[in-house]
Write a protein that holds these residues in place. Structure first.
Motif, PDB file in Angstrom:
ATOM      1  N   ASP A 148       0.828  -1.213   0.000  1.00 58.88           N
ATOM      2  CA  ASP A 148       0.000   0.000   0.000  1.00 58.88           C
ATOM      3  C   ASP A 148       0.865   1.267   0.000  1.00 58.88           C
ATOM      4  O   ASP A 148       0.535   2.247  -0.680  1.00 58.88           O
ATOM      5  CB  ASP A 148      -0.928   0.022   1.210  1.00 58.88           C
ATOM      6  N   CYS A 149       1.949   1.246   0.744  1.00 58.25           N
ATOM      7  CA  CYS A 149       2.850   2.406   0.790  1.00 58.25           C
ATOM      8  C   CYS A 149       3.449   2.685  -0.587  1.00 58.25           C
ATOM      9  O   CYS A 149       3.467   3.830  -1.051  1.00 58.25           O
ATOM     10  CB  CYS A 149       3.974   2.172   1.791  1.00 58.25           C
ATOM     11  N   ILE A 150       3.939   1.659  -1.232  1.00 62.23           N
ATOM     12  CA  ILE A 150       4.551   1.841  -2.547  1.00 62.23           C
ATOM     13  C   ILE A 150       3.510   2.278  -3.564  1.00 62.23           C
ATOM     14  O   ILE A 150       3.778   3.142  -4.406  1.00 62.23           O
ATOM     15  CB  ILE A 150       5.287   0.552  -2.969  1.00 62.23           C
ATOM     16  N   ALA A 151       2.303   1.726  -3.476  1.00 65.10           N
ATOM     17  CA  ALA A 151       1.237   2.140  -4.393  1.00 65.10           C
ATOM     18  C   ALA A 151       0.869   3.607  -4.176  1.00 65.10           C
ATOM     19  O   ALA A 151       0.601   4.339  -5.136  1.00 65.10           O
ATOM     20  CB  ALA A 151       0.015   1.250  -4.209  1.00 65.10           C
ATOM     21  N   LYS A 152       0.871   4.057  -2.928  1.00 64.46           N
ATOM     22  CA  LYS A 152       0.549   5.457  -2.636  1.00 64.46           C
ATOM     23  C   LYS A 152       1.610   6.391  -3.208  1.00 64.46           C
ATOM     24  O   LYS A 152       1.281   7.433  -3.781  1.00 64.46           O
ATOM     25  CB  LYS A 152       0.416   5.679  -1.133  1.00 64.46           C
ATOM     26  N   LEU A 153       2.869   6.014  -3.091  1.00 62.30           N
ATOM     27  CA  LEU A 153       3.932   6.840  -3.650  1.00 62.30           C
ATOM     28  C   LEU A 153       3.892   6.828  -5.181  1.00 62.30           C
ATOM     29  O   LEU A 153       4.136   7.848  -5.824  1.00 62.30           O
ATOM     30  CB  LEU A 153       5.302   6.361  -3.160  1.00 62.30           C
ATOM     31  N   ALA A 154       3.584   5.691  -5.765  1.00 55.41           N
ATOM     32  CA  ALA A 154       3.530   5.584  -7.225  1.00 55.41           C
ATOM     33  C   ALA A 154       2.336   6.343  -7.810  1.00 55.41           C
ATOM     34  O   ALA A 154       2.362   6.735  -8.972  1.00 55.41           O
ATOM     35  CB  ALA A 154       3.475   4.118  -7.641  1.00 55.41           C
ATOM     36  N   ALA A 155       1.299   6.555  -7.022  1.00 57.89           N
ATOM     37  CA  ALA A 155       0.104   7.243  -7.505  1.00 57.89           C
ATOM     38  C   ALA A 155       0.315   8.749  -7.652  1.00 57.89           C
ATOM     39  O   ALA A 155      -0.513   9.423  -8.258  1.00 57.89           O
ATOM     40  CB  ALA A 155      -1.067   6.974  -6.566  1.00 57.89           C
ATOM     41  N   GLN A 156       1.396   9.260  -7.100  1.00 54.57           N
ATOM     42  CA  GLN A 156       1.676  10.692  -7.201  1.00 54.57           C
ATOM     43  C   GLN A 156       2.069  11.042  -8.632  1.00 54.57           C
ATOM     44  O   GLN A 156       2.722  10.265  -9.314  1.00 54.57           O
ATOM     45  CB  GLN A 156       2.805  11.089  -6.240  1.00 54.57           C
ATOM     46  N   ARG A 157       1.678  12.236  -9.056  1.00 54.83           N
ATOM     47  CA  ARG A 157       1.978  12.691 -10.415  1.00 54.83           C
ATOM     48  C   ARG A 157       3.476  12.791 -10.653  1.00 54.83           C
ATOM     49  O   ARG A 157       3.989  12.371 -11.688  1.00 54.83           O
ATOM     50  CB  ARG A 157       1.325  14.041 -10.634  1.00 54.83           C
TER      51      ARG A 157
ATOM     52  N   ASP B 268       8.970  14.450   1.677  1.00 55.18           N
ATOM     53  CA  ASP B 268       7.540  14.363   1.384  1.00 55.18           C
ATOM     54  C   ASP B 268       7.036  12.925   1.466  1.00 55.18           C
ATOM     55  O   ASP B 268       5.939  12.673   1.953  1.00 55.18           O
ATOM     56  CB  ASP B 268       7.228  14.941   0.003  1.00 55.18           C
ATOM     57  N   ALA B 269       7.847  11.987   0.994  1.00 55.63           N
ATOM     58  CA  ALA B 269       7.464  10.572   1.070  1.00 55.63           C
ATOM     59  C   ALA B 269       7.343  10.139   2.523  1.00 55.63           C
ATOM     60  O   ALA B 269       6.412   9.418   2.891  1.00 55.63           O
ATOM     61  CB  ALA B 269       8.478   9.708   0.333  1.00 55.63           C
TER      62      ALA B 269
ATOM     63  N   ARG C 109      11.539   3.062   7.838  1.00 58.17           N
ATOM     64  CA  ARG C 109      12.613   2.245   7.265  1.00 58.17           C
ATOM     65  C   ARG C 109      12.425   2.038   5.771  1.00 58.17           C
ATOM     66  O   ARG C 109      13.405   1.936   5.029  1.00 58.17           O
ATOM     67  CB  ARG C 109      12.687   0.895   7.977  1.00 58.17           C
ATOM     68  N   LEU C 110      11.175   1.985   5.316  1.00 55.20           N
ATOM     69  CA  LEU C 110      10.915   1.842   3.881  1.00 55.20           C
ATOM     70  C   LEU C 110      11.405   3.074   3.130  1.00 55.20           C
ATOM     71  O   LEU C 110      12.021   2.951   2.069  1.00 55.20           O
ATOM     72  CB  LEU C 110       9.423   1.615   3.629  1.00 55.20           C
ATOM     73  N   VAL C 111      11.156   4.251   3.670  1.00 53.73           N
ATOM     74  CA  VAL C 111      11.624   5.483   3.027  1.00 53.73           C
ATOM     75  C   VAL C 111      13.149   5.482   2.944  1.00 53.73           C
ATOM     76  O   VAL C 111      13.717   5.874   1.915  1.00 53.73           O
ATOM     77  CB  VAL C 111      11.093   6.733   3.768  1.00 53.73           C
ATOM     78  N   GLU C 112      13.813   5.023   3.995  1.00 56.68           N
ATOM     79  CA  GLU C 112      15.277   4.933   3.969  1.00 56.68           C
ATOM     80  C   GLU C 112      15.746   4.028   2.841  1.00 56.68           C
ATOM     81  O   GLU C 112      16.715   4.331   2.149  1.00 56.68           O
ATOM     82  CB  GLU C 112      15.810   4.416   5.297  1.00 56.68           C
ATOM     83  N   ARG C 113      15.068   2.910   2.638  1.00 60.54           N
ATOM     84  CA  ARG C 113      15.461   1.984   1.572  1.00 60.54           C
ATOM     85  C   ARG C 113      15.117   2.524   0.188  1.00 60.54           C
ATOM     86  O   ARG C 113      15.858   2.316  -0.761  1.00 60.54           O
ATOM     87  CB  ARG C 113      14.787   0.631   1.764  1.00 60.54           C
TER      88      ARG C 113
ATOM     89  N   VAL D 193      15.082  10.540  -5.815  1.00 60.02           N
ATOM     90  CA  VAL D 193      13.905   9.876  -6.380  1.00 60.02           C
ATOM     91  C   VAL D 193      13.873   8.443  -5.851  1.00 60.02           C
ATOM     92  O   VAL D 193      14.914   7.848  -5.578  1.00 60.02           O
ATOM     93  CB  VAL D 193      13.906   9.872  -7.932  1.00 60.02           C
ATOM     94  N   PRO D 194      12.676   7.877  -5.708  1.00 59.78           N
ATOM     95  CA  PRO D 194      12.609   6.511  -5.182  1.00 59.78           C
ATOM     96  C   PRO D 194      13.234   5.491  -6.134  1.00 59.78           C
ATOM     97  O   PRO D 194      13.219   5.678  -7.350  1.00 59.78           O
ATOM     98  CB  PRO D 194      11.110   6.260  -5.007  1.00 59.78           C
ATOM     99  N   SER D 195      13.741   4.437  -5.575  1.00 59.35           N
ATOM    100  CA  SER D 195      14.396   3.379  -6.343  1.00 59.35           C
ATOM    101  C   SER D 195      13.418   2.708  -7.300  1.00 59.35           C
ATOM    102  O   SER D 195      12.332   2.290  -6.901  1.00 59.35           O
ATOM    103  CB  SER D 195      14.965   2.324  -5.395  1.00 59.35           C
ATOM    104  N   LYS D 196      13.813   2.595  -8.543  1.00 59.22           N
ATOM    105  CA  LYS D 196      12.939   1.953  -9.526  1.00 59.22           C
ATOM    106  C   LYS D 196      12.778   0.461  -9.233  1.00 59.22           C
ATOM    107  O   LYS D 196      11.785  -0.135  -9.618  1.00 59.22           O
ATOM    108  CB  LYS D 196      13.454   2.168 -10.941  1.00 59.22           C
ATOM    109  N   TRP D 197      13.732  -0.117  -8.538  1.00 60.75           N
ATOM    110  CA  TRP D 197      13.656  -1.545  -8.213  1.00 60.75           C
ATOM    111  C   TRP D 197      12.604  -1.816  -7.147  1.00 60.75           C
ATOM    112  O   TRP D 197      12.089  -2.919  -7.054  1.00 60.75           O
ATOM    113  CB  TRP D 197      15.018  -2.066  -7.776  1.00 60.75           C
TER     114      TRP D 197
END
Length: 178
Positions: free
Chosen positions: A79-88, A95-96, A148-152, A160-164
């Motif tokens: 859910d966290c990754i989906a929320k970040l990916a939903a941003q324009r 902010d993340a 910890r997810l934001v750190e990773r 920018v967030p990791s594409k992986w």
């Protein structure tokens, strides 16, 4: 090939609420969670390590109470990754962190609630006090997991967030979402 299970299933004397394990975590966030040894991995480290591998599986055989907690946390990471990916535009690290911290303290269903997606596999808490304790524990764990997810996600220092990690934004573990 079977999914990866929690190594905490074999832990002796683990408190359970319903049939969800209450495991110690390494955190500075206030809450009811027991404090883990800082030199050893906790359930949050294990969740982040197993997330990408386990999110490829449709089925997950539950082998213990720690697996039930692992499922809840993997669905939350999704859910966290989906929320970040939903941003324009991809949010920066600050902010993340704010977005995911807000998501972690928002109201969410726990096992036993009518709108919890996996009620068939979870026992409800025995009392109102246990339900409140489980909600506080999960809130604390979700806050620490988000941090910890934001750190990773932003470990490479590019802003920018990791594409992986973000490539798993459309993947759903067991085809479920919280």
């Amino acid at each position: 090939m079977p999914a990866y299970h929690s190594s905490f299933n074999e832990e002796p004397d683990v408190r359970q609420v319903g049939n969800v394990a209450i495991l110690p975590i390494k955190t500075r966030i206030r809450g009811p969670a027991p404090i883990a040894d800082a030199s050893e991995a906790d359930i949050i480290d294990e969740t982040l390590d197993l997330f990408r591998a386990n999110s490829l599986f449709r089925n997950f055989e539950i082998k213990g109470p720690a697996d039930r907690l692992l499922i809840i946390l993997i669905l939350y990471v999704s859910d966290c990754i989906a929320k970040l990916a939903a941003q324009r535009t991809p949010p920066n690290q600050i902010d993340a962190g704010k977005m995911l911290n807000t998501l972690s303290v928002d109201s969410f269903p726990i096992p036993g609630d009518a709108n919890f997606v996996l009620n068939a596999h979870y026992a409800p808490p025995a009392s109102r006090v246990d339900a409140d304790y489980l909600r506080q524990y999960l809130t604390q764990v979700r806050q620490e997991l988000a941090a910890r997810l934001v750190e990773r996600l932003y470990a490479d220092g590019t802003g920018v967030p990791s594409k992986w990690w973000m490539s798993f934004s459309k993947r759903r573990f067991m085809h479920r979402a919280l």
